[in-house]
Design a protein around this motif. Sequence first.
Motif, PDB file in Angstrom:
ATOM      1  N   LEU A 169      -8.927  10.807  -0.828  1.00  0.00           N
ATOM      2  CA  LEU A 169      -7.866  11.715  -1.275  1.00  0.00           C
ATOM      3  C   LEU A 169      -6.782  10.954  -2.036  1.00  0.00           C
ATOM      4  N   ARG A 170      -6.448   9.773  -1.549  1.00  0.00           N
ATOM      5  CA  ARG A 170      -5.477   8.938  -2.268  1.00  0.00           C
ATOM      6  C   ARG A 170      -5.993   8.622  -3.665  1.00  0.00           C
ATOM      7  N   ALA A 171      -7.257   8.216  -3.748  1.00  0.00           N
ATOM      8  CA  ALA A 171      -7.837   7.834  -5.037  1.00  0.00           C
ATOM      9  C   ALA A 171      -7.871   9.004  -6.011  1.00  0.00           C
ATOM     10  N   ALA A 172      -8.009  10.219  -5.462  1.00  0.00           N
ATOM     11  CA  ALA A 172      -8.049  11.412  -6.311  1.00  0.00           C
ATOM     12  C   ALA A 172      -6.657  11.919  -6.668  1.00  0.00           C
ATOM     13  N   GLY A 173      -5.611  11.265  -6.150  1.00  0.00           N
ATOM     14  CA  GLY A 173      -4.242  11.688  -6.443  1.00  0.00           C
ATOM     15  C   GLY A 173      -3.833  12.962  -5.739  1.00  0.00           C
ATOM     16  N   ARG A 174      -4.511  13.267  -4.641  1.00  0.00           N
ATOM     17  CA  ARG A 174      -4.236  14.526  -3.946  1.00  0.00           C
ATOM     18  C   ARG A 174      -3.206  14.399  -2.826  1.00  0.00           C
ATOM     19  N   VAL A 175      -2.834  13.181  -2.445  1.00  0.00           N
ATOM     20  CA  VAL A 175      -1.900  13.007  -1.329  1.00  0.00           C
ATOM     21  C   VAL A 175      -0.467  13.144  -1.842  1.00  0.00           C
ATOM     22  N   VAL A 176       0.183  14.217  -1.446  1.00  0.00           N
ATOM     23  CA  VAL A 176       1.572  14.472  -1.840  1.00  0.00           C
ATOM     24  C   VAL A 176       2.523  13.612  -1.027  1.00  0.00           C
ATOM     25  N   LEU A 177       2.221  13.465   0.257  1.00  0.00           N
ATOM     26  CA  LEU A 177       3.075  12.688   1.158  1.00  0.00           C
ATOM     27  C   LEU A 177       2.218  12.148   2.284  1.00  0.00           C
ATOM     28  N   GLU A 178       2.484  10.904   2.653  1.00  0.00           N
ATOM     29  CA  GLU A 178       1.773  10.271   3.762  1.00  0.00           C
ATOM     30  C   GLU A 178       2.799   9.647   4.698  1.00  0.00           C
ATOM     31  N   THR A 179       2.677   9.919   5.986  1.00  0.00           N
ATOM     32  CA  THR A 179       3.637   9.407   6.960  1.00  0.00           C
ATOM     33  C   THR A 179       2.885   8.839   8.163  1.00  0.00           C
ATOM     34  N   THR A 180       3.583   7.987   8.911  1.00  0.00           N
ATOM     35  CA  THR A 180       3.012   7.404  10.121  1.00  0.00           C
ATOM     36  C   THR A 180       3.987   7.597  11.265  1.00  0.00           C
ATOM     37  N   ARG A 181       3.489   8.128  12.382  1.00  0.00           N
ATOM     38  CA  ARG A 181       4.322   8.289  13.586  1.00  0.00           C
ATOM     39  C   ARG A 181       3.402   8.381  14.795  1.00  0.00           C
ATOM     40  N   TYR A 182       3.889   7.870  15.921  1.00  0.00           N
ATOM     41  CA  TYR A 182       3.141   7.892  17.179  1.00  0.00           C
ATOM     42  C   TYR A 182       1.770   7.223  17.025  1.00  0.00           C
ATOM     43  N   GLY A 183       1.671   6.253  16.121  1.00  0.00           N
ATOM     44  CA  GLY A 183       0.422   5.532  15.934  1.00  0.00           C
ATOM     45  C   GLY A 183      -0.619   6.258  15.114  1.00  0.00           C
TER      46      GLY A 183
END
Length: 202
Positions: A52-66
Amino acid sequence: MVLFGPPAAGKDTVSAALTRLDDRYGQLTKIKVGAGRTTGYRMAGHAELDALRAAGRVVLETTRYGNTYAIDRDDMDAMTGAGRVPVVHLGSVDHLRIFNAAVREPWLCVLLWVPREVCERRSQERGDRDTADRLAAWDEALADLQAVPEDEEPFHLLIRTDHSSPSATAAVVAKAHAEDGRRPARPGSLAALLRGGACDAE
């Protein structure tokens, strides 16, 4: 629209109330890579997220609680293409800035807020096993909001959900959305809310 707030501020509850009020509103299903709760997420592996990242589809990515969470642009487009209104949950001002820069048009941004003691009580009442982590996230949210420059107002509505029922909150939010109320909140209103002041649902 975006519902922004710390843990236990009522994002899930208000989203459900919005859907009951008008079924065009629907909480956007985020992608989740990791462990723990699966309800309400589209579970994925690292390989799928990489694609999805490679296709440019990720608008926002976050990390929480592992865990890693992501918003897929195609999921948003599918909802809007079907005449629905995606409701996205966020909890970081930087994430909100990234999201706003990535979407094609302005979204209504609503801050849902509760004091720390209300966050703790709600977390305990719903049986969270990680209340301490939720409180740490509340502390982070407060510091994050207090650091917003005085000349920046990232929200259009500010609502204390311990002062307003879910149905009343949903009605205020839906009215603002219907009226295209994407005007920044009054100058200084964010600081006043964090000090325990009035909110838009009062």
